[in-house]
Design a protein around this motif. Structure first.
Motif, PDB file in Angstrom:
ATOM      1  N   MET A   1      64.473   6.823  15.636  1.00  0.00           N
ATOM      2  CA  MET A   1      65.354   6.786  16.789  1.00  0.00           C
ATOM      3  C   MET A   1      66.223   5.535  16.719  1.00  0.00           C
ATOM      4  SD  MET A   1      64.804   9.357  18.795  1.00  0.00           S
ATOM      5  CE  MET A   1      64.101   9.856  20.327  1.00  0.00           C
ATOM      6  N   ARG A   2      67.458   5.685  17.184  1.00  0.00           N
ATOM      7  CA  ARG A   2      68.387   4.562  17.242  1.00  0.00           C
ATOM      8  C   ARG A   2      68.846   4.356  18.670  1.00  0.00           C
ATOM      9  NH1 ARG A   2      73.399   5.368  13.622  1.00  0.00           N
ATOM     10  NH2 ARG A   2      73.882   3.428  14.678  1.00  0.00           N
ATOM     11  N   LYS A   3      68.999   3.113  19.062  1.00  0.00           N
ATOM     12  CA  LYS A   3      69.587   2.802  20.363  1.00  0.00           C
ATOM     13  C   LYS A   3      71.083   2.626  20.157  1.00  0.00           C
ATOM     14  CE  LYS A   3      65.727   0.744  22.763  1.00  0.00           C
ATOM     15  NZ  LYS A   3      65.211  -0.401  23.491  1.00  0.00           N
ATOM     16  N   ILE A   4      71.861   3.362  20.928  1.00  0.00           N
ATOM     17  CA  ILE A   4      73.315   3.313  20.815  1.00  0.00           C
ATOM     18  C   ILE A   4      73.890   3.008  22.185  1.00  0.00           C
ATOM     19  CG2 ILE A   4      75.396   4.628  20.257  1.00  0.00           C
ATOM     20  CD1 ILE A   4      73.608   6.339  18.394  1.00  0.00           C
ATOM     21  N   THR A   5      74.769   2.027  22.247  1.00  0.00           N
ATOM     22  CA  THR A   5      75.460   1.712  23.491  1.00  0.00           C
ATOM     23  C   THR A   5      76.745   2.521  23.528  1.00  0.00           C
ATOM     24  OG1 THR A   5      74.538  -0.517  23.529  1.00  0.00           O
ATOM     25  CG2 THR A   5      76.473  -0.103  24.911  1.00  0.00           C
ATOM     26  N   LEU A   6      76.889   3.324  24.561  1.00  0.00           N
ATOM     27  CA  LEU A   6      78.059   4.177  24.699  1.00  0.00           C
ATOM     28  C   LEU A   6      79.233   3.399  25.268  1.00  0.00           C
ATOM     29  CD1 LEU A   6      76.280   7.322  26.173  1.00  0.00           C
ATOM     30  CD2 LEU A   6      76.746   6.788  23.780  1.00  0.00           C
ATOM     31  N   SER A   7      80.413   3.978  25.195  1.00  0.00           N
ATOM     32  CA  SER A   7      81.626   3.305  25.658  1.00  0.00           C
ATOM     33  C   SER A   7      81.583   2.990  27.149  1.00  0.00           C
ATOM     34  CB  SER A   7      82.861   4.148  25.333  1.00  0.00           C
ATOM     35  OG  SER A   7      82.782   5.406  25.975  1.00  0.00           O
ATOM     36  N   ASN A   8      80.770   3.743  27.917  1.00  0.00           N
ATOM     37  CA  ASN A   8      80.676   3.481  29.364  1.00  0.00           C
ATOM     38  C   ASN A   8      79.614   2.430  29.693  1.00  0.00           C
ATOM     39  OD1 ASN A   8      78.266   4.821  29.034  1.00  0.00           O
ATOM     40  ND2 ASN A   8      78.823   6.583  30.279  1.00  0.00           N
ATOM     41  N   GLY A   9      78.974   1.874  28.667  1.00  0.00           N
ATOM     42  CA  GLY A   9      77.972   0.825  28.867  1.00  0.00           C
ATOM     43  C   GLY A   9      76.544   1.334  28.891  1.00  0.00           C
ATOM     44  N   ASP A  10      76.349   2.643  29.028  1.00  0.00           N
ATOM     45  CA  ASP A  10      74.994   3.209  29.001  1.00  0.00           C
ATOM     46  C   ASP A  10      74.412   3.086  27.598  1.00  0.00           C
ATOM     47  OD1 ASP A  10      75.294   3.944  31.638  1.00  0.00           O
ATOM     48  OD2 ASP A  10      75.620   6.078  31.210  1.00  0.00           O
ATOM     49  N   THR A  11      73.103   2.963  27.510  1.00  0.00           N
ATOM     50  CA  THR A  11      72.416   2.935  26.222  1.00  0.00           C
ATOM     51  C   THR A  11      71.533   4.171  26.120  1.00  0.00           C
ATOM     52  OG1 THR A  11      72.401   0.525  26.206  1.00  0.00           O
ATOM     53  CG2 THR A  11      70.843   1.619  24.748  1.00  0.00           C
ATOM     54  N   VAL A  12      71.624   4.854  24.978  1.00  0.00           N
ATOM     55  CA  VAL A  12      70.796   6.029  24.742  1.00  0.00           C
ATOM     56  C   VAL A  12      69.980   5.796  23.481  1.00  0.00           C
ATOM     57  CG1 VAL A  12      72.351   7.646  25.876  1.00  0.00           C
ATOM     58  CG2 VAL A  12      72.643   7.205  23.454  1.00  0.00           C
ATOM     59  N   GLU A  13      68.851   6.457  23.396  1.00  0.00           N
ATOM     60  CA  GLU A  13      68.019   6.383  22.201  1.00  0.00           C
ATOM     61  C   GLU A  13      67.914   7.787  21.644  1.00  0.00           C
ATOM     62  OE1 GLU A  13      63.648   4.728  20.848  1.00  0.00           O
ATOM     63  OE2 GLU A  13      64.548   4.009  22.699  1.00  0.00           O
ATOM     64  N   VAL A  14      68.550   8.010  20.506  1.00  0.00           N
ATOM     65  CA  VAL A  14      68.599   9.337  19.895  1.00  0.00           C
ATOM     66  C   VAL A  14      68.418   9.219  18.391  1.00  0.00           C
ATOM     67  CG1 VAL A  14      70.109  10.349  21.658  1.00  0.00           C
ATOM     68  CG2 VAL A  14      71.130   9.234  19.695  1.00  0.00           C
ATOM     69  N   GLU A  15      68.008  10.315  17.766  1.00  0.00           N
ATOM     70  CA  GLU A  15      67.942  10.347  16.310  1.00  0.00           C
ATOM     71  C   GLU A  15      69.332  10.565  15.732  1.00  0.00           C
ATOM     72  OE1 GLU A  15      64.926  12.657  14.391  1.00  0.00           O
ATOM     73  OE2 GLU A  15      63.580  12.411  16.100  1.00  0.00           O
ATOM     74  N   CYS A  16      70.107  11.437  16.386  1.00  0.00           N
ATOM     75  CA  CYS A  16      71.425  11.797  15.885  1.00  0.00           C
ATOM     76  C   CYS A  16      72.390  11.919  17.063  1.00  0.00           C
ATOM     77  CB  CYS A  16      71.339  13.125  15.130  1.00  0.00           C
ATOM     78  SG  CYS A  16      72.919  13.824  14.657  1.00  0.00           S
ATOM     79  N   LEU A  17      73.421  11.080  17.098  1.00  0.00           N
ATOM     80  CA  LEU A  17      74.367  11.093  18.202  1.00  0.00           C
ATOM     81  C   LEU A  17      75.124  12.422  18.263  1.00  0.00           C
ATOM     82  CD1 LEU A  17      75.689   9.613  20.544  1.00  0.00           C
ATOM     83  CD2 LEU A  17      77.287   8.595  18.902  1.00  0.00           C
ATOM     84  N   SER A  18      75.557  12.928  17.129  1.00  0.00           N
ATOM     85  CA  SER A  18      76.280  14.202  17.107  1.00  0.00           C
ATOM     86  C   SER A  18      75.411  15.345  17.617  1.00  0.00           C
ATOM     87  CB  SER A  18      76.763  14.520  15.689  1.00  0.00           C
ATOM     88  OG  SER A  18      77.725  13.577  15.282  1.00  0.00           O
ATOM     89  N   CYS A  19      74.150  15.367  17.226  1.00  0.00           N
ATOM     90  CA  CYS A  19      73.234  16.416  17.687  1.00  0.00           C
ATOM     91  C   CYS A  19      73.029  16.329  19.197  1.00  0.00           C
ATOM     92  CB  CYS A  19      71.893  16.299  16.972  1.00  0.00           C
ATOM     93  SG  CYS A  19      71.989  16.556  15.195  1.00  0.00           S
ATOM     94  N   ALA A  20      72.910  15.115  19.718  1.00  0.00           N
ATOM     95  CA  ALA A  20      72.719  14.915  21.160  1.00  0.00           C
ATOM     96  C   ALA A  20      73.938  15.388  21.935  1.00  0.00           C
ATOM     97  CB  ALA A  20      72.427  13.457  21.461  1.00  0.00           C
TER      98      ALA A  20
END
Length: 50
Positions: free
Chosen positions: A1-20
């Protein structure tokens, strides 16, 4: 899993951003531009564009 900060400031933890995005787990602020059986286009979610 990777933590990714989105452009709106939210942080998500996903394996694949495109899949999510294509599965509807997360949504881009601008929403889906177009979706067909072979294409899914959305506004950038991980990079703020002004």
């Amino acid at each position: 899993m990777r933590k990714i900060t989105l452009s709106n400031g939210d942080t998500v933890e996903v394996e694949c951003l495109s899949c999510a995005l294509t599965s509807g787990l997360i949504e881009s602020d601008g929403g889906v531009v177009i979706e067909t059986d072979y294409l899914h286009a959305h506004q950038a979610v991980a990079y703020r564009i002004e």
